[in-house]
Every structure is written in structure tokens, then in C-alpha cells.
Design an enzyme around this catalytic site. Structure first.
Site, PDB file in Angstrom:
ATOM      1  N   LYS A 124       0.986  -1.171  -0.109  1.00 20.55           N
ATOM      2  CA  LYS A 124      -0.038   0.113  -0.202  1.00 20.55           C
ATOM      3  C   LYS A 124       0.991   1.230  -0.048  1.00 20.55           C
ATOM      4  CE  LYS A 124      -4.308   1.175   0.257  1.00 20.55           C
ATOM      5  NZ  LYS A 124      -5.505   0.531  -0.335  1.00 20.55           N
TER       6      LYS A 124
HETATM    7  P1  NAD Z   1     -13.544   7.938  -3.208  1.00 19.99           P
HETATM    8  O1  NAD Z   1     -12.571   9.078  -2.697  1.00 19.99           O
HETATM    9  O2  NAD Z   1     -13.652   7.711  -4.266  1.00 19.99           O
HETATM   10  O3  NAD Z   1     -14.722   7.987  -2.274  1.00 19.99           O
HETATM   11  C1  NAD Z   1     -14.925   8.157  -0.924  1.00 19.99           C
HETATM   12  C2  NAD Z   1     -16.355   8.807  -0.577  1.00 19.99           C
HETATM   13  O4  NAD Z   1     -16.471   8.753   0.970  1.00 19.99           O
HETATM   14  C3  NAD Z   1     -16.680  10.152  -0.883  1.00 19.99           C
HETATM   15  O5  NAD Z   1     -18.081  10.247  -1.375  1.00 19.99           O
HETATM   16  C4  NAD Z   1     -16.333  11.165   0.346  1.00 19.99           C
HETATM   17  O6  NAD Z   1     -17.385  12.138   0.280  1.00 19.99           O
HETATM   18  C5  NAD Z   1     -16.976   9.840   1.338  1.00 19.99           C
HETATM   19  N1  NAD Z   1     -16.612  10.308   2.731  1.00 19.99           N
HETATM   20  C6  NAD Z   1     -15.161  10.252   3.103  1.00 19.99           C
HETATM   21  N2  NAD Z   1     -15.364  10.662   4.646  1.00 19.99           N
HETATM   22  C7  NAD Z   1     -16.470  10.206   4.959  1.00 19.99           C
HETATM   23  C8  NAD Z   1     -17.440  10.209   6.370  1.00 19.99           C
HETATM   24  N3  NAD Z   1     -16.694  10.347   7.152  1.00 19.99           N
HETATM   25  N4  NAD Z   1     -18.706   9.980   5.939  1.00 19.99           N
HETATM   26  C9  NAD Z   1     -19.279   9.875   4.967  1.00 19.99           C
HETATM   27  N5  NAD Z   1     -18.690   9.912   3.709  1.00 19.99           N
HETATM   28  C10 NAD Z   1     -17.353   9.949   3.688  1.00 19.99           C
HETATM   29  O7  NAD Z   1     -12.790   6.615  -2.314  1.00 19.99           O
HETATM   30  P2  NAD Z   1     -13.272   5.201  -2.745  1.00 19.99           P
HETATM   31  O8  NAD Z   1     -12.077   4.565  -3.859  1.00 19.99           O
HETATM   32  O9  NAD Z   1     -14.536   4.909  -3.010  1.00 19.99           O
HETATM   33  O10 NAD Z   1     -12.692   4.359  -1.424  1.00 19.99           O
HETATM   34  C11 NAD Z   1     -13.844   4.303  -0.388  1.00 19.99           C
HETATM   35  C12 NAD Z   1     -13.021   2.968   0.651  1.00 19.99           C
HETATM   36  O11 NAD Z   1     -13.006   1.855  -0.120  1.00 19.99           O
HETATM   37  C13 NAD Z   1     -11.642   3.457   1.236  1.00 19.99           C
HETATM   38  O12 NAD Z   1     -11.471   2.727   2.342  1.00 19.99           O
HETATM   39  C14 NAD Z   1     -10.714   2.616   0.175  1.00 19.99           C
HETATM   40  O13 NAD Z   1      -9.670   2.326   0.819  1.00 19.99           O
HETATM   41  C15 NAD Z   1     -11.702   1.228   0.156  1.00 19.99           C
HETATM   42  N6  NAD Z   1     -11.532   0.709  -1.291  1.00 19.99           N
HETATM   43  C16 NAD Z   1     -11.493   1.198  -2.353  1.00 19.99           C
HETATM   44  C17 NAD Z   1     -11.130   0.460  -3.480  1.00 19.99           C
HETATM   45  C18 NAD Z   1     -11.192   0.850  -5.205  1.00 19.99           C
HETATM   46  O14 NAD Z   1     -11.235   0.235  -5.920  1.00 19.99           O
HETATM   47  N7  NAD Z   1     -11.541   2.246  -5.309  1.00 19.99           N
HETATM   48  C19 NAD Z   1     -11.029  -1.197  -3.460  1.00 19.99           C
HETATM   49  C20 NAD Z   1     -11.033  -1.617  -2.325  1.00 19.99           C
HETATM   50  C21 NAD Z   1     -11.214  -0.554  -0.977  1.00 19.99           C
END
Ligand code: NAD
Length: 420
Positions: A103
Site C-alpha cells: 500500500k
Molecule cells: P473515493 O474517494 O472515491 O470516495 C470516498 C467517498 O467517501 C466520498 O463520497 C467521500 O465524500 C466519502 N466520505 C469520506 N469521509 C466520509 C465520512 N466521514 N462519512 C461519509 N462519507 C465520507 O474513495 P473510494 O475509492 O470509494 O474508497 C472508499 C473506501 O473503499 C476506502 O476505504 C478505500 O480504501 C476502499 N477501497 C477502495 C477500492 C477501490 O477500488 N477504489 C477498493 C477496495 C477498497
């Protein structure tokens, strides 16, 4: 409340106890193969120079080259990156793809930078990472705050340093330069496939109510696809706004708006009849069938876990549940489908992208989705075979996923042996 690293280590030791893991593996698997930390300068548009801090951690490479996202966020710490690298080792093992876990992160608020500043930061950080990353070595991907454009800059910087184009050095690239069809939606789609499989014995997804916290790449896509598959998405939220409608919110329409650069707040302003604003914490304790935390880590805690009403939690985010909350859910008979299984769709299609890049081939979206579905369902069934749903008090699906992962990683270590 414990930190995400403390949670990850506690969960590991718990799993290691169950599989009676000898100490030599325990020490190996709680250490980190490579920890890279750098402070690097970036010239901003006003010609001032700002020093940023970045990290890349490789947890374990026994099963293959390492894989893991790169996160741009103003709260990134080394401990957080370590915890997430460890989770990637388990995640790749659970879905049985030939990668170890890594990571990375840069402590920066990407929204505070212009596109050219973001590009400079990415290119400089990539050049710092040159000894570590590579298509056979360590392969970054998008995570919070990074996107296909950032991956394109990484690929270009790496390729420029090596003298020829090397698309397999990152995944999550734009499709036009070797990205995979279906990658952008893969994590949300993987969540859908796991949820459909989970509910297949009890009437399926149509008509079930859902609360989704986070409306980005994971939560926005998951909410849209689950709505299209017949679920009623009654709560959604992003970091500023939480929305509710008892008949269901048109998550697909909201997602189109957010993808166009809008927020849930501006979507509600344009469509005031679409939903009612509610308090953010209401999303986590909503009276729904399924809760999908898909925003940030450690949101389900000892404080709010007793008030959670969903009977099923599908972890879209990495590490959304603290150890204390996990124990409360187990005690209350709430099923948690853990991150290392539920959100593994992203890394699975990253693997497909890497395979395509190495073969200079392009699969169709249908091929990608069919393979994703096959691997996600196989992983779900492997986990549930270890801990059947409803095994209240005896085991949890998080434990079962970890047992499976630890055993697969240890098998690889054993076969390879300890050098010299
Ligand atoms: P992103 O930046 O696209 O979206 C994050 C979302 O969460 C946004 O809508 C933001 O406004 C919202 N957010 C942030 N803080 C918040 C809070 N306190 N309360 C409510 N909403 C909140 O990120 P993402 O890629 O969707 O990733 C989200 C999670 O999923 C992370 O933990 C990431 O590690 C995990 N993840 C992502 C992927 C991927 O392929 N993108 C894969 C596995 C896991």
C-alpha cells in the site's frame, strides 16, 4: 478506540491463534518486507516549494509481486499504510490471485492542489519510488484521492525512466492506455456479486433495503448497481451530506451527478424531492437490511455498534469496523462480510488488467465481469465453507477469511522456504 494498525494486528493474531500458527510465521507475517518513507519537494503553481511526505509499504511477497492502492489524503500515516498493506496480503490470498500485499500514500489534500500541481507531485513521488515499483515487483493502483489520471502519470513517469512503455507497472489506468474494461466499477460490482450470492438462499436482493456510507468509486457504484439489481437504497451519504428516502433514492441518478463533478448536496439542491437530509450518523444506524460502509476506516465503533440495526454489514471500505465493534456485532448475531472478501473486486480486476497488459490483449467488459463474478463467488463460498452463515458465537466470516488467507500465504512461504 484502537488504530487501524492495532485492529489489523489484533485480527491477525486472533486468526493465527485459531490456525495454531507457529511463532516463526507469526513474526514473519507481522513484519513488513519493505517500508519506504520519503519527504519530497514539489513546486506549486505560485513557484513556492512545498515538502510532501509519502509512503510505500510492502507487507509480504510470498505469493507473488505485490499489489495495493496509492492513497492521497491529508490524514495518511505510516501505521495506516502498514495496516492497509497487510490487509492487501490477505485480500489477494482470499480471492486467490498471485499477488502479495502493499500500500502507499501521500499526505496531501488532493482537492487543494491544481491539476498541474497534482501531476508534479505524482511524477516526483513516482521517481522516488522507482527502486521499489515495477511490473514484476510492486504494482500500485488507485485508492482514496487517486484516479485513472494519476495512474497514467505514474505509468508515464516509470516508462520514461526505463526508456519504453510499461503498462503493467500500474493498474486502474484509463482504458485508452491499457486499462481494463470494467476496472472502474470493479469494487462496487464485486460487492454486488458477493451480496447477491449471500442473499441467494434467502430470496435474493430485490426489495431489500440498503444504507450506503460514502458515495465515491466504491459506494457510488455499489449503490447504483444494487439499485439496478432491485434493491431499495434508502440511505446514502458522502463526507458532507447524508440523505434518506423511505421509498428508495435514485442512486444511479445521483451517481451520474457526482461523476460529473457534483456532490450529494448539489444533487439534492437540484432535486429537492429526491430525498431528505439526515444526520450523518443516522446512515450507520439506519433501519435497513444491509449496511454498506464504503467511505473511510474505523467508522463502526464500540459507541455506535450497539445501535446498528442492519442484520448484515457488507464492508466496502477497508477497515471500517474496529475490533470492539466486531465483537459487538458477533455477540448480536449481525453478519459482517469482511473487507478482505467483500471489496476484493477492485484488486481482482486489477489482476485482470495486469494480465491483459502483459499479454497486450484487451478483454471485453462481459469477459471481465464474468471472471470477476466467478472469482468473487468462489472466494465467498470458500469463506462460508469455513464459517457457515449463522454460526453465532462460534466463528465469524472475518475470521474465516483470515484463516483461509493465512493458510494460503503460509503454504507459499513453506514451499519457497526461508532464504538462505
Ligand atoms: P473515493 O474517494 O472515491 O470516495 C470516498 C467517498 O467517501 C466520498 O463520497 C467521500 O465524500 C466519502 N466520505 C469520506 N469521509 C466520509 C465520512 N466521514 N462519512 C461519509 N462519507 C465520507 O474513495 P473510494 O475509492 O470509494 O474508497 C472508499 C473506501 O473503499 C476506502 O476505504 C478505500 O480504501 C476502499 N477501497 C477502495 C477500492 C477501490 O477500488 N477504489 C477498493 C477496495 C477498497
Amino acid at each position: 478506540m484502537d488504530s487501524i494498525l492495532e485492529s489489523a494486528l489484533a485480527q491477525f493474531h486472533h486468526g493465527a491463534d485459531h490456525v495454531q500458527l507457529p511463532d516463526r510465521y507469526r513474526e514473519l507475517l507481522t513484519s513488513f518486507k519493505t517500508t519506504f518513507q520519503t519527504q519530497f519537494p514539489v513546486e506549486l503553481d505560485d513557484h513556492s516549494v512545498h515538502i510532501f511526505e509519502g509512503f510505500r509499504v510492502i507487507h509480504n511477497s510470498a505469493r507473488g509481486p505485490t499489489k495495493g492502492g496509492l492513497r492521497y489524503a491529508d490524514h495518511v500515516t505510516l501505521d495506516e499504510v502498514r495496516a492497509l498493506a497487510m490487509l492487501m496480503t490477505w485480500k489477494c490470498a482470499v480471492v486467490n490471485i498471485p499477488f502479495g500485499g502493499a500500500k502507499g500514500g501521500v499526505r496531501v489534500d488532493p482537492a487543494a492542489l491544481t491539476q498541474s500541481e497534482l501531476q508534479n507531485l505524482t511524477r516526483r513521488f513516482t521517481s522516488e519510488l522507482l527502486p521499489i515499483i515495477g511490473p514484476d515487483q510492486d504494482i500500485p493502483a488507485p485508492d482514496m484521492g487517486t484516479n485513472p489520471q494519476v495512474m497514467a502519470w505514474i505509468m508515464d513517469t516509470y516508462s520514461a525512466a526505463k526508456g519504453y512503455t510499461i503498462p503493467a507497472v500500474v493498474t486502474g489506468k484509463p482504458v485508452a492506455i491499457g486499462g481494463s474494461e470494467g476496472r472502474f466499477e470493479a469494487t462496487g460490482r464485486g460487492l454486488l456479486y458477493v451480496l447477491e450470492e449471500h442473499l441467494s438462499a434467502t430470496g435474493g436482493l430485490p426489495g431489500r433495503t440498503l444504507a450506503v456510507q460514502g458515495f465515491g468509486n466504491v459506494g457510488g457504484v455499489a449503490a447504483k448497481l444494487m439499485q439496478q439489481a432491485g434493491a431499495r437504497v434508502t440511505f446514502i451519504s458522502d463526507k458532507d451530506t447524508a440523505l434518506h428516502h423511505p421509498d428508495g433514492i435514485d442512486a444511479a441518478a445521483a451517481w451520474v451527478h457526482v461523476q460529473g463533478g457534483g456532490s450529494l448536496k448539489s444533487w439534492l439542491e437540484q432535486h429537492p424531492e429526491a430525498a431528505e437530509p439526515v444526520a450523518p450518523e443516522d446512515v450507520l444506524t439506519a433501519d435497513v437490511d444491509v449496511l454498506v460502509p464504503a467511505a473511510v476506516q474505523s467508522v463502526l465503533t464500540a459507541e455506535n455498534a450497539p445501535a446498528v440495526r442492519a442484520r448484515l454489514i457488507l464492508e466496502g471500505a477497508n477497515g471500517p469496523t474496529t475490533t470492539e465493534a466486531d465483537a459487538i456485532f458477533a455477540e448480536r448475531g449481525i453478519t459482517v462480510i469482511p473487507d478482505i472478501l467483500a471489496n476484493a473486486g477492485g484488486v481482482t480486476v486489477s489482476y485482470f488488467e495486469w494480465v491483459q497488459a502483459r499479454q497486450y490483449m484487451q478483454w471485453t467488459e462481459d469477459q471481465v465481469n464474468a471472471e470477476l463474478r466467478r472469482l468473487m463467488i468462489a472466494a465467498y463460498r470458500n469463506v462460508v465453507a469455513r464459517c457457515p452463515i449463522g454460526s453465532r458465537g462460534e466463528c465469524t466470516q472475518r475470521e474465516a477469511a483470515l484463516w483461509l488467507a493465512i493458510e494460503r500465504v503460509v503454504e507459499a512461504i513453506n514451499l519457497r522456504g526461508i532464504f538462505p
